[in-house]
Design a protein around this motif. Structure first.
Motif, PDB file in Angstrom:
ATOM      1  N   ARG A  11      -7.643 -13.086 -20.315  1.00 17.80           N
ATOM      2  CA  ARG A  11      -8.864 -13.878 -20.142  1.00 17.80           C
ATOM      3  C   ARG A  11      -9.912 -13.514 -21.186  1.00 17.80           C
ATOM      4  N   ALA A  12     -10.092 -12.216 -21.436  1.00 16.81           N
ATOM      5  CA  ALA A  12     -11.112 -11.782 -22.386  1.00 16.81           C
ATOM      6  C   ALA A  12     -10.836 -12.314 -23.779  1.00 16.81           C
ATOM      7  N   VAL A  13      -9.572 -12.282 -24.212  1.00 18.16           N
ATOM      8  CA  VAL A  13      -9.211 -12.785 -25.540  1.00 18.16           C
ATOM      9  C   VAL A  13      -9.465 -14.286 -25.636  1.00 18.16           C
ATOM     10  N   ILE A  14      -9.054 -15.033 -24.609  1.00 13.13           N
ATOM     11  CA  ILE A  14      -9.248 -16.487 -24.622  1.00 13.13           C
ATOM     12  C   ILE A  14     -10.733 -16.830 -24.618  1.00 13.13           C
ATOM     13  N   VAL A  15     -11.520 -16.112 -23.791  1.00 13.03           N
ATOM     14  CA  VAL A  15     -12.964 -16.356 -23.739  1.00 13.03           C
ATOM     15  C   VAL A  15     -13.608 -16.056 -25.078  1.00 13.03           C
ATOM     16  N   TRP A  16     -13.204 -14.943 -25.709  1.00 11.27           N
ATOM     17  CA  TRP A  16     -13.788 -14.593 -27.014  1.00 11.27           C
ATOM     18  C   TRP A  16     -13.497 -15.691 -28.031  1.00 11.27           C
ATOM     19  N   VAL A  36     -21.372 -17.444 -15.278  1.00 11.83           N
ATOM     20  CA  VAL A  36     -22.673 -18.127 -15.187  1.00 11.83           C
ATOM     21  C   VAL A  36     -23.567 -17.870 -16.402  1.00 11.83           C
ATOM     22  N   PRO A  37     -23.773 -16.596 -16.849  1.00 11.37           N
ATOM     23  CA  PRO A  37     -24.673 -16.377 -17.991  1.00 11.37           C
ATOM     24  C   PRO A  37     -24.282 -17.119 -19.261  1.00 11.37           C
ATOM     25  N   PRO A  38     -23.011 -17.053 -19.733  1.00  8.23           N
ATOM     26  CA  PRO A  38     -22.699 -17.808 -20.961  1.00  8.23           C
ATOM     27  C   PRO A  38     -22.824 -19.315 -20.787  1.00  8.23           C
ATOM     28  N   ILE A  39     -22.564 -19.819 -19.584  1.00  8.28           N
ATOM     29  CA  ILE A  39     -22.728 -21.262 -19.356  1.00  8.28           C
ATOM     30  C   ILE A  39     -24.199 -21.649 -19.483  1.00  8.28           C
ATOM     31  N   LEU A  40     -25.101 -20.843 -18.910  1.00  9.85           N
ATOM     32  CA  LEU A  40     -26.536 -21.138 -19.014  1.00  9.85           C
ATOM     33  C   LEU A  40     -27.004 -21.074 -20.466  1.00  9.85           C
ATOM     34  N   ILE A  41     -26.524 -20.078 -21.204  1.00 11.71           N
ATOM     35  CA  ILE A  41     -26.906 -19.978 -22.610  1.00 11.71           C
ATOM     36  C   ILE A  41     -26.358 -21.165 -23.395  1.00 11.71           C
ATOM     37  N   ALA A  42     -25.150 -21.608 -23.074  1.00 13.39           N
ATOM     38  CA  ALA A  42     -24.586 -22.778 -23.741  1.00 13.39           C
ATOM     39  C   ALA A  42     -25.433 -24.015 -23.473  1.00 13.39           C
ATOM     40  N   PHE A  43     -25.987 -24.146 -22.267  1.00 11.34           N
ATOM     41  CA  PHE A  43     -26.866 -25.273 -21.953  1.00 11.34           C
ATOM     42  C   PHE A  43     -28.149 -25.225 -22.765  1.00 11.34           C
ATOM     43  N   THR A  44     -28.624 -24.025 -23.104  1.00 10.37           N
ATOM     44  CA  THR A  44     -29.830 -23.943 -23.938  1.00 10.37           C
ATOM     45  C   THR A  44     -29.553 -24.409 -25.361  1.00 10.37           C
ATOM     46  N   VAL A  45     -28.298 -24.273 -25.800  1.00 10.98           N
ATOM     47  CA  VAL A  45     -27.938 -24.757 -27.134  1.00 10.98           C
ATOM     48  C   VAL A  45     -27.769 -26.262 -27.136  1.00 10.98           C
ATOM     49  N   SER A  46     -27.012 -26.758 -26.157  1.00 10.62           N
ATOM     50  CA  SER A  46     -26.749 -28.195 -26.069  1.00 10.62           C
ATOM     51  C   SER A  46     -26.202 -28.518 -24.683  1.00 10.62           C
ATOM     52  N   PRO A  47     -26.674 -29.594 -24.027  1.00 16.83           N
ATOM     53  CA  PRO A  47     -26.103 -29.978 -22.735  1.00 16.83           C
ATOM     54  C   PRO A  47     -24.601 -30.244 -22.810  1.00 16.83           C
ATOM     55  N   THR A  48     -24.171 -30.886 -23.887  1.00 18.58           N
ATOM     56  CA  THR A  48     -22.740 -31.155 -24.050  1.00 18.58           C
ATOM     57  C   THR A  48     -21.951 -29.853 -24.149  1.00 18.58           C
ATOM     58  N   LEU A  49     -22.482 -28.898 -24.918  1.00 13.77           N
ATOM     59  CA  LEU A  49     -21.813 -27.599 -25.044  1.00 13.77           C
ATOM     60  C   LEU A  49     -21.765 -26.880 -23.704  1.00 13.77           C
ATOM     61  N   THR A  63     -18.410 -25.708 -21.833  1.00 13.90           N
ATOM     62  CA  THR A  63     -18.217 -24.300 -21.468  1.00 13.90           C
ATOM     63  C   THR A  63     -17.909 -24.157 -19.984  1.00 13.90           C
ATOM     64  N   ALA A  64     -18.628 -24.900 -19.141  1.00 17.82           N
ATOM     65  CA  ALA A  64     -18.353 -24.846 -17.703  1.00 17.82           C
ATOM     66  C   ALA A  64     -16.944 -25.328 -17.392  1.00 17.82           C
ATOM     67  N   GLY A  65     -16.549 -26.430 -18.024  1.00 18.96           N
ATOM     68  CA  GLY A  65     -15.189 -26.929 -17.816  1.00 18.96           C
ATOM     69  C   GLY A  65     -14.134 -25.952 -18.300  1.00 18.96           C
ATOM     70  N   PHE A  66     -14.424 -25.295 -19.423  1.00 18.37           N
ATOM     71  CA  PHE A  66     -13.475 -24.309 -19.951  1.00 18.37           C
ATOM     72  C   PHE A  66     -13.265 -23.160 -18.971  1.00 18.37           C
ATOM     73  N   TYR A  67     -14.349 -22.628 -18.411  1.00 19.60           N
ATOM     74  CA  TYR A  67     -14.225 -21.505 -17.472  1.00 19.60           C
ATOM     75  C   TYR A  67     -13.470 -21.927 -16.213  1.00 19.60           C
ATOM     76  N   ILE A  68     -13.740 -23.129 -15.726  1.00 25.20           N
ATOM     77  CA  ILE A  68     -13.052 -23.592 -14.512  1.00 25.20           C
ATOM     78  C   ILE A  68     -11.555 -23.748 -14.763  1.00 25.20           C
ATOM     79  N   VAL A  69     -11.205 -24.397 -15.869  1.00 30.71           N
ATOM     80  CA  VAL A  69      -9.783 -24.601 -16.190  1.00 30.71           C
ATOM     81  C   VAL A  69      -9.091 -23.263 -16.427  1.00 30.71           C
ATOM     82  N   LEU A  70      -9.749 -22.355 -17.148  1.00 36.23           N
ATOM     83  CA  LEU A  70      -9.157 -21.048 -17.428  1.00 36.23           C
ATOM     84  C   LEU A  70      -8.892 -20.278 -16.132  1.00 36.23           C
TER      85      LEU A  70
END
Length: 349
Positions: A208-213, A247-260, A264-271
């Motif tokens: 998981r850590a490698v895929i997330v990175w 949760v933290p990386p998803i929130l930070i991704a939302f600050t960059v872009s709503p689409t991102l 990111t949320a979909g990626f974590y759920i699927v993973l």
């Protein structure tokens, strides 16, 4: 005569009260000792393999123990400096992240009008989030600064690993002689489940850590080493740990872009669905046969009672409880009889 009975009751009540008070005061130490026992059980597996090849217990224990320390040191040397650098950057940029997140939430949800007719944006509680993060940071600093506790923990593991026989003899002495064989069987069964739990955590957490990175790095989300590191340890908290760490990386991704953020949320759920539903069950199928509901209940109870340490030891504690219950109390019954009764319960016939 009545006076003697009353005195005994008073002494018994006083002794019980003092015992409860003492256990309450040292409960953190007891949890740490149990976690040290879990680590010792895991390390005992390679030690016994080396013993079977003709090596003495002491030499095998020292090789395995210091090999573990060297592995931790190498991982720390390669990863920790990068994590510290990115943690500092995240803390420095935290106000801007919170401000951007507040602005995006206000844009999505809208605004409320106050009495003066001006628009008042909906705040997501930035001050509360900042306060929580500060508390987490203080807790982490206190944890790292408590060097004596870490030394005590590793010394405890080393001593138990080198000479476990007196401790196992003490464990068996708690049972009547006619039940000591069952006690040894239950301990061996619990040890098998505990070793399977730990190694499945290492394998699944590393994957998981490698895929997330990889995903966060190519998506340009800040703090990839931090989020990959916490993802590795999230597997120690069954079922919900991964979502908490996501949760933290998803929130930070939302600050960059709503689409991102949505990606990111979909990626974590699927993973989590792929790793949790396909990989981990296959890794643990031959060792840990504990229902997920039982693990979640134990996790909630231990976390509510003892916090983070309770969450870490919830699964191995469930393994010990299950092993001793099955060996001592569960009556042997044919699976066909169980299936008939369960079918009746499900179909209400």
């Amino acid at each position: 005569m009545e006076y003697k009975h009353l005195s005994r009751l008073v002494y018994l009540a006083a002794g019980l009260f003092i015992s409860i008070w003492f256990v309450h005061q040292v409960i953190d130490v007891l949890l740490l000792i149990f976690f040290a026992i879990v680590i010792t059980i895991v390390l005992n597996a390679p030690v016994t393999r080396l013993q079977q090849k003709g090596m003495s217990r002491t030499v095998a224990s020292l090789i395995v123990f210091f090999g573990m320390l060297v592995m931790f040191a190498l991982i720390g040397w390669m990863v920790v400096p990068k994590m510290i650098t990115q943690v500092k950057l995240l803390i420095t940029n935290l106000p801007s992240y919170l401000s951007t997140l507040n602005a995006r939430l206000t844009e999505w949800i809208g605004s409320h009008s106050d009495d003066s007719g001006t628009a008042a944006p909906i705040s997501p509680g930035a001050s509360q989030i900042s306060s929580v993060i500060n508390q987490v940071g203080q807790y982490s600093l206190n944890l790292f600064s408590n060097v004596l506790l870490v030394i005590f923990f590793f010394c405890l593991v080393a001593y138990m690993l080198i000479n476990p026989r007196p401790l196992l003899q003490l464990y068996l002495s708690w049972f009547p002689e006619q039940k000591q064989e069952r006690a040894s069987e239950a301990f061996a069964y619990a040890s098998t489940m505990t070793i399977g739990w730990m190694w499945s955590n290492v394998v699944a957490g590393l994957i998981r850590a490698v895929i997330v990175w990889i995903f966060l790095y190519f998506m340009g989300i800040p703090g990839v080493w931090v989020w990959a590191g916490v993802t590795f340890f999230a597997e120690l908290i069954p079922k919900i740990g991964f979502y908490i760490m996501a949760v933290p990386p998803i929130l930070i991704a939302f600050t960059v872009s709503p689409t991102l953020g949505l990606w990111t949320a979909g990626f974590y759920i699927v993973l989590d669905e792929i790793i949790g539903d396909f990989l981990i069950p296959r890794i643990r199928s031959k060792t840990m046969k504990i229902h997920p509901v039982s693990l979640l209940i134990m996790l909630l109870l231990m976390t509510a009672a003892f916090g983070v340490m309770g969450a870490f030891i919830a699964t191995p504690l469930a393994a010990f409880i299950k092993a001793h219950y099955e060996i001592f109390f569960e009556k042997k019954k044919e699976m066909a009889a169980y299936d008939r009764n369960i079918d009746r319960m499900l179909t209400r016939k």
